[in-house]
Design a protein around this motif. Structure first.
Motif, short mmCIF file in Angstrom:
data_model
loop_
_atom_site.label_atom_id
_atom_site.label_comp_id
_atom_site.label_asym_id
_atom_site.label_seq_id
_atom_site.Cartn_x
_atom_site.Cartn_y
_atom_site.Cartn_z
N GLN A 161 10.79 9.45 10.44
CA GLN A 161 11.32 9.72 9.01
C GLN A 161 10.99 11.28 8.55
O GLN A 161 11.84 11.79 7.89
N SER A 162 9.81 11.68 8.72
CA SER A 162 9.31 13.14 8.56
C SER A 162 8.31 13.63 9.45
O SER A 162 7.57 12.78 10.14
N VAL A 163 8.13 14.84 9.61
CA VAL A 163 7.33 15.55 10.46
C VAL A 163 6.19 16.43 9.70
O VAL A 163 6.79 17.11 8.64
N GLY A 164 5.05 16.82 10.38
CA GLY A 164 3.94 17.76 9.61
C GLY A 164 4.66 19.05 10.15
O GLY A 164 5.45 19.15 10.96
N GLU A 165 3.93 20.09 9.64
CA GLU A 165 4.29 21.47 9.65
C GLU A 165 4.15 22.06 11.06
O GLU A 165 4.98 22.82 11.40
N LEU A 171 3.71 12.43 12.89
CA LEU A 171 4.93 12.24 12.70
C LEU A 171 4.74 10.95 11.55
O LEU A 171 3.68 10.26 11.77
N LEU A 172 5.54 10.63 10.44
CA LEU A 172 5.84 9.48 9.92
C LEU A 172 6.82 8.73 10.51
O LEU A 172 8.24 9.07 10.46
N VAL A 173 6.64 7.53 11.18
CA VAL A 173 7.36 6.52 11.59
C VAL A 173 7.73 5.21 10.90
O VAL A 173 6.76 4.69 10.46
N THR A 205 0.77 -0.87 0.01
CA THR A 205 0.04 -0.11 0.09
C THR A 205 0.84 0.99 0.03
O THR A 205 1.87 1.16 0.39
N SER A 206 0.27 2.48 -0.28
CA SER A 206 0.97 3.41 -0.42
C SER A 206 1.43 4.12 1.16
O SER A 206 0.84 3.76 2.17
N LYS A 207 2.70 4.43 1.01
CA LYS A 207 3.18 5.18 2.34
C LYS A 207 2.31 6.33 2.80
O LYS A 207 2.05 7.15 1.96
N PRO A 208 1.95 6.51 4.03
CA PRO A 208 1.07 7.73 4.31
C PRO A 208 1.80 8.75 4.33
O PRO A 208 3.00 8.97 4.58
N VAL A 209 1.18 10.00 4.29
CA VAL A 209 1.68 11.20 4.29
C VAL A 209 1.12 12.03 5.66
O VAL A 209 0.24 12.32 5.94
N PRO A 210 2.32 12.55 6.47
CA PRO A 210 2.01 13.12 7.91
C PRO A 210 1.07 14.60 7.61
O PRO A 210 1.23 15.31 6.74
#
Length: 337
Positions: free
Chosen positions: A74-78, A33-35, A23-28
């Protein structure tokens, strides 16, 4: 990304009870947080949701469950302020969203804590859901305080289970209570004693066992097994003006009137309440997980891990669910990716 879920509620032995899929990697979102997940653990809520959420229909998209995880941001929201990319974290999640049985997950930063630095990923993965549940039931629902309640008695029904194991530790080491835990098998008795229980009593004859341990009544009772089965027993054993709290729900109306003569309080605890309703104090779960991580790193608390399955596979999830459904697990089970 790889994920494991189900399209229909089936017996765990069925080939399709869990399926692996891409499935697609979710977007924060703003506070997410994307973990990248390194390990998860399983809890009774997992198999209850699996058994009941798709009984009468086949879902178009597989449902991903799982409510305990450890991983790396891995990435974070604004609008994220509590964590940065690269931080190791642990959390129990939000029951209204897709779960942790996937390679990546988005999670609101307000219900995430830093991973305990002294613990392995599997030792950490078993902590969040049970620690949050135990902490909230003791300190948010009953509002126990070490300052005013030290030395009081607490009966923990289901002492060797995941929540019971950490609740024994918190009640003993943080609240300073005299802890009575239930268990019946030699191995579960020993486990409760290792967690710090002062007394271990047999749940098969609970009233007599508690009285034989020297307690006519107890100040507090935690039900982690079955509210219906133990209700009359709890009514008998609770001290006048005491407090009973439960996480197990009830298939029948709870006879609260039986508590009236003793002026006893009763509380429900659901760990998901704060995230489900986006409560004003939702960030408390971040603070609790952070405090628990500190206590683990200081050696005040210890992990409740009892078994690790290696490999993120449908077969391992099935094995973990089978063990949980047996009702005989001790402590917690982790799956290391």
């Amino acid at each position: 990304m790889k994920a494991i879920g189900f399209k229909i509620s089936l017996p765990i032995e069925n080939q399709e009870s869990f399926i692996e899929f891409e499935t697609s990697k979710p977007v924060p979102g703003a506070h997410d947080l994307l973990v990248k997940i390194d390990a998860v653990s399983v809890n009774p809520v997992d198999f209850k949701i699996r058994q009941g959420s798709a009984k009468d229909t086949v879902l178009e998209t597989p449902k991903i469950i799982g409510w305990d995880a450890v991983g790396i941001v891995q990435s974070v929201g604004e609008k994220v302020t509590l964590f940065e990319v690269g931080d190791p974290v642990y959390y129990a999640g939000d029951i209204t969203k897709q779960g942790s049985n996937a390679e990546y997950q988005i999670i609101d930063e307000r219900i995430v804590g830093r991973k305990p630095s002294s613990l392995s990923i599997e030792e950490s993965a078993v902590i969040p859901l049970t620690a949050l549940t135990a902490w909230e039931i003791l300190f948010d629902r009953i509002r126990i305080s070490a300052e005013k309640d030290k030395g009081k008695s607490i009966l923990i029904i289901g002492g060797a289970g995941g929540v019971g194991s950490i609740a024994i530790q918190l009640a003993k080491k943080i609240a300073g209570l005299k802890v009575i835990a239930t268990a019946s098998r030699p191995e579960t008795v020993e486990w409760c004693q290792k967690q710090g229980a002062d007394f271990v009593v047999n749940h098969k004859d609970l009233i007599s066992s508690v009285r034989e341990a020297g307690f006519e009544y107890v100040d507090y009772i935690l039900d982690f097994v079955d509210n219906n089965i133990y209700w009359d027993t709890m009514v008998e054993l609770i001290k006048p003006q005491g407090h009973i709290a439960s996480i197990t729900g009830s298939s029948e109306p709870v006879a609260l009137t039986k508590l009236k003569s003793k002026s006893v309080s009763f509380s429900w605890e659901l760990m998901y309440t704060r995230s489900m309703f986006q409560t004003e104090d939702m960030i408390e779960q971040h603070y609790i997980l952070t405090k628990v991580a500190d206590l683990l790193d200081e050696g005040v608390l210890k992990t409740t891990l009892n078994q690790t399955l290696n490999g993120f596979t449908a077969a391992n999830l099935k094995s973990a669910h089978q063990l949980l459904e047996s009702g005989k697990t001790i402590g917690k089970i982790a799956i290391k990716f």
